[in-house]
Design an enzyme around this catalytic site. Structure first.
Site, PDB file in Angstrom:
ATOM      1  N   ASP A  14      43.663 -38.649  32.762  1.00 15.58           N
ATOM      2  CA  ASP A  14      44.800 -38.699  31.839  1.00 15.58           C
ATOM      3  C   ASP A  14      45.023 -37.294  31.294  1.00 15.58           C
ATOM      4  O   ASP A  14      44.162 -36.742  30.605  1.00 15.58           O
ATOM      5  CB  ASP A  14      44.448 -39.674  30.709  1.00 15.58           C
ATOM      6  CG  ASP A  14      45.551 -39.799  29.678  1.00 15.58           C
ATOM      7  OD1 ASP A  14      46.535 -39.026  29.721  1.00 15.58           O
ATOM      8  OD2 ASP A  14      45.416 -40.672  28.805  1.00 15.58           O
ATOM      9  N   ASN A  73      62.598 -35.188  30.870  1.00 18.97           N
ATOM     10  CA  ASN A  73      63.964 -35.393  31.361  1.00 18.97           C
ATOM     11  C   ASN A  73      64.870 -34.325  30.744  1.00 18.97           C
ATOM     12  O   ASN A  73      64.470 -33.612  29.827  1.00 18.97           O
ATOM     13  CB  ASN A  73      64.458 -36.814  31.068  1.00 18.97           C
ATOM     14  CG  ASN A  73      64.272 -37.181  29.608  1.00 18.97           C
ATOM     15  OD1 ASN A  73      64.689 -36.441  28.709  1.00 18.97           O
ATOM     16  ND2 ASN A  73      63.616 -38.292  29.340  1.00 18.97           N
ATOM     17  N   GLY A 109      56.236 -43.172  31.571  1.00 17.66           N
ATOM     18  CA  GLY A 109      55.293 -42.423  32.397  1.00 17.66           C
ATOM     19  C   GLY A 109      54.532 -41.381  31.602  1.00 17.66           C
ATOM     20  O   GLY A 109      54.167 -41.587  30.438  1.00 17.66           O
ATOM     21  N   ASP A 154      55.525 -38.626  30.374  1.00 20.29           N
ATOM     22  CA  ASP A 154      56.309 -38.157  29.222  1.00 20.29           C
ATOM     23  C   ASP A 154      56.006 -39.017  27.990  1.00 20.29           C
ATOM     24  O   ASP A 154      55.715 -38.499  26.898  1.00 20.29           O
ATOM     25  CB  ASP A 154      57.797 -38.248  29.606  1.00 20.29           C
ATOM     26  CG  ASP A 154      58.716 -37.466  28.688  1.00 20.29           C
ATOM     27  OD1 ASP A 154      58.218 -36.759  27.807  1.00 20.29           O
ATOM     28  OD2 ASP A 154      59.945 -37.585  28.866  1.00 20.29           O
ATOM     29  N   THR A 192      56.927 -37.556  40.864  1.00 16.71           N
ATOM     30  CA  THR A 192      56.432 -38.575  41.805  1.00 16.71           C
ATOM     31  C   THR A 192      56.399 -39.980  41.223  1.00 16.71           C
ATOM     32  O   THR A 192      55.969 -40.916  41.891  1.00 16.71           O
ATOM     33  CB  THR A 192      55.011 -38.238  42.316  1.00 16.71           C
ATOM     34  OG1 THR A 192      54.097 -38.290  41.208  1.00 16.71           O
ATOM     35  CG2 THR A 192      54.965 -36.876  42.959  1.00 16.71           C
ATOM     36  N   GLY A 193      56.824 -40.146  39.970  1.00 18.60           N
ATOM     37  CA  GLY A 193      56.880 -41.471  39.363  1.00 18.60           C
ATOM     38  C   GLY A 193      58.289 -42.020  39.480  1.00 18.60           C
ATOM     39  O   GLY A 193      58.804 -42.250  40.586  1.00 18.60           O
ATOM     40  N   TYR A 200      61.032 -40.607  39.236  1.00 17.89           N
ATOM     41  CA  TYR A 200      61.973 -39.753  39.970  1.00 17.89           C
ATOM     42  C   TYR A 200      61.849 -39.877  41.485  1.00 17.89           C
ATOM     43  O   TYR A 200      62.662 -39.318  42.222  1.00 17.89           O
ATOM     44  CB  TYR A 200      61.854 -38.297  39.523  1.00 17.89           C
ATOM     45  CG  TYR A 200      62.539 -37.984  38.193  1.00 17.89           C
ATOM     46  CD1 TYR A 200      63.073 -39.002  37.399  1.00 17.89           C
ATOM     47  CD2 TYR A 200      62.675 -36.681  37.737  1.00 17.89           C
ATOM     48  CE1 TYR A 200      63.701 -38.729  36.193  1.00 17.89           C
ATOM     49  CE2 TYR A 200      63.313 -36.398  36.522  1.00 17.89           C
ATOM     50  CZ  TYR A 200      63.819 -37.423  35.753  1.00 17.89           C
ATOM     51  OH  TYR A 200      64.446 -37.142  34.565  1.00 17.89           O
TER      52      TYR A 200
HETATM   53  P1  ADP Z   1      58.837 -38.336  36.874  1.00 14.66           P
HETATM   54  O1  ADP Z   1      59.948 -38.914  36.035  1.00 14.66           O
HETATM   55  O2  ADP Z   1      58.871 -36.818  36.925  1.00 14.66           O
HETATM   56  O3  ADP Z   1      58.728 -38.979  38.212  1.00 14.66           O
HETATM   57  P2  ADP Z   1      56.595 -39.927  35.799  1.00 14.66           P
HETATM   58  O4  ADP Z   1      56.013 -39.785  34.449  1.00 14.66           O
HETATM   59  O5  ADP Z   1      57.313 -41.187  36.118  1.00 14.66           O
HETATM   60  O6  ADP Z   1      57.525 -38.619  36.016  1.00 14.66           O
HETATM   61  O7  ADP Z   1      55.449 -39.720  36.852  1.00 14.66           O
HETATM   62  C1  ADP Z   1      54.899 -38.469  37.217  1.00 14.66           C
HETATM   63  C2  ADP Z   1      53.447 -38.630  37.591  1.00 14.66           C
HETATM   64  O8  ADP Z   1      52.651 -38.668  36.394  1.00 14.66           O
HETATM   65  C3  ADP Z   1      53.107 -39.916  38.352  1.00 14.66           C
HETATM   66  O9  ADP Z   1      52.281 -39.559  39.450  1.00 14.66           O
HETATM   67  C4  ADP Z   1      52.321 -40.731  37.345  1.00 14.66           C
HETATM   68  O10 ADP Z   1      51.349 -41.543  37.974  1.00 14.66           O
HETATM   69  C5  ADP Z   1      51.645 -39.642  36.545  1.00 14.66           C
HETATM   70  N1  ADP Z   1      51.160 -40.015  35.203  1.00 14.66           N
HETATM   71  C6  ADP Z   1      51.575 -41.021  34.382  1.00 14.66           C
HETATM   72  N2  ADP Z   1      50.876 -41.006  33.233  1.00 14.66           N
HETATM   73  C7  ADP Z   1      49.985 -39.982  33.321  1.00 14.66           C
HETATM   74  C8  ADP Z   1      48.971 -39.455  32.470  1.00 14.66           C
HETATM   75  N3  ADP Z   1      48.726 -39.982  31.258  1.00 14.66           N
HETATM   76  N4  ADP Z   1      48.245 -38.384  32.899  1.00 14.66           N
HETATM   77  C9  ADP Z   1      48.486 -37.835  34.103  1.00 14.66           C
HETATM   78  N5  ADP Z   1      49.430 -38.267  34.960  1.00 14.66           N
HETATM   79  C10 ADP Z   1      50.173 -39.331  34.576  1.00 14.66           C
END
Ligand code: ADP
Length: 170
Positions: free
Chosen positions: A9, A23, A31, A33, A118-119, A121
């Protein structure tokens, strides 16, 4: 600059700066953010982001880390995946480059990155990992950043990074 990877994390890391996959409105979201906003202190971070107001895809802005162990948050806006022919790779590479530039401007020596785009987006994780590693490897010249850490939140991404960084891991 050393490039490392770890699984975990990003909000818990004791590094100088963590990167947020923000964003364009810097409004907070789901996610990583959302996790960063809650851990940093949603009200303070929201106010700091509102004062900046906007960030273009491929660009980055910096705020304090507030309640995070990290002193700084670098907010970068990744590309939304639209099939790969809308300059997504160039925009994603720019996120990593601009984040390192801002980290250097605030004098950070360690910077942790989530897998930007990669989430929600939708950027394919293998292609995103290749762009991340390549953009960081291309960082040249003097920078305060000694360690950049690619943080994976899942095993699949962690294995991608480990495979690509194999020679650099100790
Ligand atoms: P985006 O909108 O840029 O795709 P996301 O937050 O949806 O961003 O996802 C980006 C990446 O961050 C994904 O691989 C997700 O699994 C990862 N992620 C989500 N929460 C955490 C966290 N607490 N620490 C590290 N990575 C995270």
């Amino acid at each position: 600059m050393r490039i490392e990877t770890l699984k975990g994390d990003i909000t818990c890391l004791e590094v100088d700066a963590i990167v947020n996959a923000a964003n364009q409105a810097l409004a907070g979201g789901g996610g990583v953010d959302g996790a960063i906003h809650s851990a940093a202190g949603a009200r303070e971070l929201h106010e700091a982001c509102a004062a900046i107001g906007h960030c273009d895809p491929g660009d980055a802005v910096v705020t304090p880390g507030f309640n995070l162990p990290a002193r700084w948050i670098i907010h970068t806006v990744g590309p939304v995946w639209k099939g790969g022919d809308r300059s997504e790779a160039a925009t994603l590479a720019s996120c990593y480059r601009r984040s390192i530039q801002l980290a250097d401007e605030v004098g950070a020596s360690s910077v942790a990155f989530p897998a930007i785009s990669t989430g929600v987006y939708g950027y394919p994780p293998d292609q995103a990992a290749a762009v991340a590693v390549s953009a960081l490897r291309q960082v040249s010249g003097a920078t305060s950043v000694e360690r950049s850490i690619l943080v994976a939140f899942d095993d699949f991404t962690f294995n991608l990074y480990k495979g690509m960084l194999g020679q650099e891991l100790q």
